[in-house]
Design an enzyme around this catalytic site. Structure first.
Site, PDB file in Angstrom:
ATOM      1  N   GLU A 198       0.852  -1.190   0.000  1.00 36.06           N
ATOM      2  CA  GLU A 198       0.000   0.000   0.000  1.00 36.06           C
ATOM      3  C   GLU A 198       0.887   1.238   0.000  1.00 36.06           C
ATOM      4  O   GLU A 198       1.774   1.395   0.857  1.00 36.06           O
ATOM      5  CB  GLU A 198      -0.941   0.046   1.213  1.00 36.06           C
ATOM      6  CG  GLU A 198      -1.819   1.310   1.172  1.00 36.06           C
ATOM      7  CD  GLU A 198      -3.039   1.271   2.063  1.00 36.06           C
ATOM      8  OE1 GLU A 198      -3.051   0.501   3.031  1.00 36.06           O
ATOM      9  OE2 GLU A 198      -3.995   2.026   1.780  1.00 36.06           O
ATOM     10  N   GLY A 202      -0.165   6.860   6.042  1.00 36.44           N
ATOM     11  CA  GLY A 202      -1.087   7.710   6.795  1.00 36.44           C
ATOM     12  C   GLY A 202      -0.376   8.596   7.802  1.00 36.44           C
ATOM     13  O   GLY A 202       0.758   8.345   8.196  1.00 36.44           O
ATOM     14  N   GLY A 203      -1.082   9.654   8.199  1.00 36.64           N
ATOM     15  CA  GLY A 203      -0.535  10.552   9.218  1.00 36.64           C
ATOM     16  C   GLY A 203       0.360  11.634   8.672  1.00 36.64           C
ATOM     17  O   GLY A 203       0.868  12.467   9.428  1.00 36.64           O
ATOM     18  N   TYR A 204       0.643  11.618   7.373  1.00 42.52           N
ATOM     19  CA  TYR A 204       1.503  12.614   6.733  1.00 42.52           C
ATOM     20  C   TYR A 204       2.774  12.853   7.554  1.00 42.52           C
ATOM     21  O   TYR A 204       3.446  11.889   7.874  1.00 42.52           O
ATOM     22  CB  TYR A 204       0.704  13.901   6.445  1.00 42.52           C
ATOM     23  CG  TYR A 204      -0.363  13.627   5.393  1.00 42.52           C
ATOM     24  CD1 TYR A 204      -0.066  13.748   4.045  1.00 42.52           C
ATOM     25  CD2 TYR A 204      -1.636  13.177   5.751  1.00 42.52           C
ATOM     26  CE1 TYR A 204      -1.016  13.454   3.062  1.00 42.52           C
ATOM     27  CE2 TYR A 204      -2.587  12.876   4.776  1.00 42.52           C
ATOM     28  CZ  TYR A 204      -2.261  13.025   3.447  1.00 42.52           C
ATOM     29  OH  TYR A 204      -3.189  12.716   2.490  1.00 42.52           O
ATOM     30  N   ASP A 230       5.801   5.059   2.326  1.00 40.63           N
ATOM     31  CA  ASP A 230       5.448   6.456   2.611  1.00 40.63           C
ATOM     32  C   ASP A 230       6.693   7.314   2.434  1.00 40.63           C
ATOM     33  O   ASP A 230       7.821   6.839   2.619  1.00 40.63           O
ATOM     34  CB  ASP A 230       4.918   6.593   4.040  1.00 40.63           C
ATOM     35  CG  ASP A 230       3.966   7.786   4.195  1.00 40.63           C
ATOM     36  OD1 ASP A 230       2.748   7.564   4.347  1.00 40.63           O
ATOM     37  OD2 ASP A 230       4.464   8.933   4.157  1.00 40.63           O
ATOM     38  N   ASP A 271      -2.792   4.726  -2.186  1.00 42.22           N
ATOM     39  CA  ASP A 271      -3.485   5.687  -1.311  1.00 42.22           C
ATOM     40  C   ASP A 271      -2.447   6.681  -0.800  1.00 42.22           C
ATOM     41  O   ASP A 271      -2.367   6.959   0.390  1.00 42.22           O
ATOM     42  CB  ASP A 271      -4.176   4.946  -0.150  1.00 42.22           C
ATOM     43  CG  ASP A 271      -5.028   5.880   0.702  1.00 42.22           C
ATOM     44  OD1 ASP A 271      -5.433   6.953   0.189  1.00 42.22           O
ATOM     45  OD2 ASP A 271      -5.293   5.550   1.869  1.00 42.22           O
ATOM     46  N   HIS A 274      -2.000  11.212  -4.013  1.00 45.30           N
ATOM     47  CA  HIS A 274      -3.151  11.466  -4.889  1.00 45.30           C
ATOM     48  C   HIS A 274      -2.891  12.612  -5.854  1.00 45.30           C
ATOM     49  O   HIS A 274      -3.820  13.131  -6.474  1.00 45.30           O
ATOM     50  CB  HIS A 274      -4.441  11.698  -4.087  1.00 45.30           C
ATOM     51  CG  HIS A 274      -4.754  10.556  -3.175  1.00 45.30           C
ATOM     52  ND1 HIS A 274      -4.942   9.284  -3.641  1.00 45.30           N
ATOM     53  CD2 HIS A 274      -4.868  10.496  -1.826  1.00 45.30           C
ATOM     54  CE1 HIS A 274      -5.173   8.476  -2.621  1.00 45.30           C
ATOM     55  NE2 HIS A 274      -5.120   9.181  -1.502  1.00 45.30           N
TER      56      HIS A 274
HETATM   57  C1  LIG Z   1      -4.206   9.369   2.784  1.00 41.03           C
HETATM   58  S1  LIG Z   1      -2.734   9.030   3.674  1.00 41.03           S
HETATM   59  C2  LIG Z   1      -2.743   7.250   3.712  1.00 41.03           C
HETATM   60  C3  LIG Z   1      -3.811   6.666   4.575  1.00 41.03           C
HETATM   61  C4  LIG Z   1      -3.721   5.189   4.823  1.00 41.03           C
HETATM   62  N1  LIG Z   1      -3.492   4.436   3.593  1.00 41.03           N
HETATM   63  C5  LIG Z   1      -4.999   4.673   5.467  1.00 41.03           C
HETATM   64  O1  LIG Z   1      -5.920   4.239   4.744  1.00 41.03           O
HETATM   65  O2  LIG Z   1      -5.073   4.682   6.695  1.00 41.03           O
HETATM   66  C6  LIG Z   1      -1.524   9.439   2.507  1.00 41.03           C
HETATM   67  C7  LIG Z   1      -0.075   9.201   2.904  1.00 41.03           C
HETATM   68  O3  LIG Z   1       0.696   9.302   1.702  1.00 41.03           O
HETATM   69  C8  LIG Z   1       1.970   9.826   2.042  1.00 41.03           C
HETATM   70  N2  LIG Z   1       2.596  10.447   0.855  1.00 41.03           N
HETATM   71  C9  LIG Z   1       2.443  11.717   0.395  1.00 41.03           C
HETATM   72  N3  LIG Z   1       3.193  11.914  -0.690  1.00 41.03           N
HETATM   73  C10 LIG Z   1       3.845  10.751  -0.942  1.00 41.03           C
HETATM   74  C11 LIG Z   1       4.781  10.331  -1.933  1.00 41.03           C
HETATM   75  N4  LIG Z   1       5.190  11.156  -2.899  1.00 41.03           N
HETATM   76  N5  LIG Z   1       5.227   9.060  -1.886  1.00 41.03           N
HETATM   77  C12 LIG Z   1       4.842   8.220  -0.901  1.00 41.03           C
HETATM   78  N6  LIG Z   1       3.944   8.565   0.060  1.00 41.03           N
HETATM   79  C13 LIG Z   1       3.457   9.807   0.047  1.00 41.03           C
HETATM   80  C14 LIG Z   1       1.688  10.831   3.149  1.00 41.03           C
HETATM   81  O4  LIG Z   1       2.846  11.041   3.950  1.00 41.03           O
HETATM   82  C15 LIG Z   1       0.515  10.183   3.894  1.00 41.03           C
HETATM   83  O5  LIG Z   1       0.958   9.529   5.064  1.00 41.03           O
END
Ligand SMILES: C[S@@+](CC[C@H](N)C(=O)[O-])C[C@H]1O[C@@H](n2cnc3c(N)ncnc32)[C@H](O)[C@@H]1O
Length: 395
Positions: A198, A202-204, A230, A271, A274
């Site tokens: 995945e 999450g949590g940014y 992430d 996820d 986006h």
């Molecule tokens: C919507 S959250 C994920 C939620 C999680 N999948 C859940 O369902 O609980 C999005 C995550 O993507 C990460 N993210 C943002 N930009 C990214 C990138 N370029 N590559 C990888 N991860 C990234 C963020 O740090 C964040 O933690």
């Protein structure tokens, strides 16, 4: 990248659990019973629902082999997760006893909905005949805590909606209504030794938030290895069967390296950011690393219409968006039907997209060999000729 030191042991256990009884016997010869027991108890704790008993109790889990009996003490009390603790002074409300190999199969074998006759139980196992007064305050707790621990001792199919609130992942109930679709499309893989990746844990930027969806997939795919990618270090979410990775989903080299090391994947879920460009880069880089028969999932397709994410408010100009990607995959699926004079060279997606299921904000892309062959050239391409040929018995 975080390393999970128990991974090869866990994989060995999962594999043996899916095999013949002799495989389980060999497993217990290959490994120390204590090591196998540690993996099993960790798994039970992670699958237990939150305890509801107000009165704290211990549930003794006894694991037997031909040579030894080993006890673990699981502490259960409301507002705390079930934990493996030292024997201590807690009140032992129940003993649950398994043959080690039977519990391996219960937890990691193909899912079983039938659960009688696999364990022995003993209520208040250390209470003497004159202990009625001592036992009384624990009676309700014994029943509740036992139900909690036994719910962790199975691979019965969990309710994904309940898991989203248990593990705090927003895939159901507020902005996202995804779990029924996940249940429908992921259920056929439940008994397999899947490898799931995945993107987006999450949590940014918060270093200790996120990981809920990884825990949910770990529970749902009880024989699976779950990987989370992430851009932020989320190693706090590492667990037995969960590996977190740091990387940018918009970096094809990083994705290729991950796929080489941890793939091929049965399921990839995007996820992450986006951002439309990122979604497309990740698909191009990772779809080749999904095994035939696997799935690639893209969440939160609404950003396709948000310029702030590189989307376009005009559906006619969706070319560079995630929705544009999904639309193009319909043509990939149908590429064998395009007239040869168009001179299309089949792309990787053309040759490997075998199905598409698109829901509100969520797409499932099936991977396989898309090579059934187009409708043959001798079949008339206009309706009247087809009817004429058919009337003559040609079709
Ligand atoms: C919507 S959250 C994920 C939620 C999680 N999948 C859940 O369902 O609980 C999005 C995550 O993507 C990460 N993210 C943002 N930009 C990214 C990138 N370029 N590559 C990888 N991860 C990234 C963020 O740090 C964040 O933690």
């Amino acid at each position: 990248m975080a390393e999970n030191t128990d991974l090869s042991l866990v994989q060995d256990i999962i594999r043996a659990a899916g095999g013949h009884a002799s495989s389980l016997h060999e497993l217990t010869e290959r490994h120390q019973a204590a090591d196998v027991a540690r993996v099993l108890v960790d798994e039970i704790c992670s699958r237990c629902p939150p305890p509801v008993n107000e009165e704290p109790v211990l549930i003794e889990v006894v694991l037997r082999t031909a040579d030894e009996r080993r006890s673990h003490w699981l502490s259960a009390v409301k507002d705390a997760p079930v934990r493996d603790v030292p024997r201590g002074e807690g009140f032992v409300a129940m003993r649950i006893e398994y043959e080690l190999a039977d519990l391996v199969r219960e937890l990691f074998g193909p899912s079983r909905e039938h659960h009688t006759g696999v364990r022995e139980t003993g209520l208040f196992p250390y209470a003497g005949s004159d202990a009625a007064d001592q036992i009384a305050p624990y009676f309700l707790a014994a029943q509740q805590a036992t139900a909690t621990v036994l719910a962790g001792c199975t691979s019965a199919k969990p309710d994904l909606n309940e898991l989203t609130s248990r593990y705090l992942t927003p895939k159901w109930g507020s902005l996202h209504w995804f779990t029924p679709h996940y249940d429908r499309h992921f259920r056929p893989y439940r008994d397999e030794e899947v490898r799931v990746l995945e993107i987006g844990i999450g949590g940014y930027k918060h270093p200790e938030w996120g990981g809920g969806s990884l825990r949910m997939w770990k529970h749902f795919f009880h024989r699976g290895l779950i990987h989370g990618l992430d851009i932020v270090d989320k190693s706090h979410a590492d667990e037995q069967r969960i590996t977190t990775l740091i990387g940018d989903q918009n970096d094809p080299d990083c994705l290729a390296e991950i796929a080489e090391k941890y793939g091929p994947f049965d399921i990839v879920i995007d996820d992450g950011s986006h951002i439309n460009e990122h979604v497309r880069t990740s698909f191009q880089a990772l779809f080749p690393h999904v095994r035939n028969g696997g799935l690639y999932v893209i969440e939160d397709l609404w950003t396709a219409y948000w310029p702030g994410f590189g989307g376009s408010e005009d559906p006619e100009r969706s070319g560079a968006t995630s929705i544009g990607l999904v639309k193009s995959l319909i043509d990939s699926l149908q590429h064998e039907e395009l007239p040869p004079e168009q001179g299309r060279t089949p792309s990787y997606a053309d040759r490997h997209v075998t199905g598409l299921h698109v829901y509100h904000n969520l797409a499932f892309i099936e991977k396989g060999a898309n090579a059934e062959g187009g409708i043959p050239p001798w079949i008339p391409r206009d309706f009247d000729s087809l009817v004429a040929a058919s009337s003559g018995g040609a079709a």
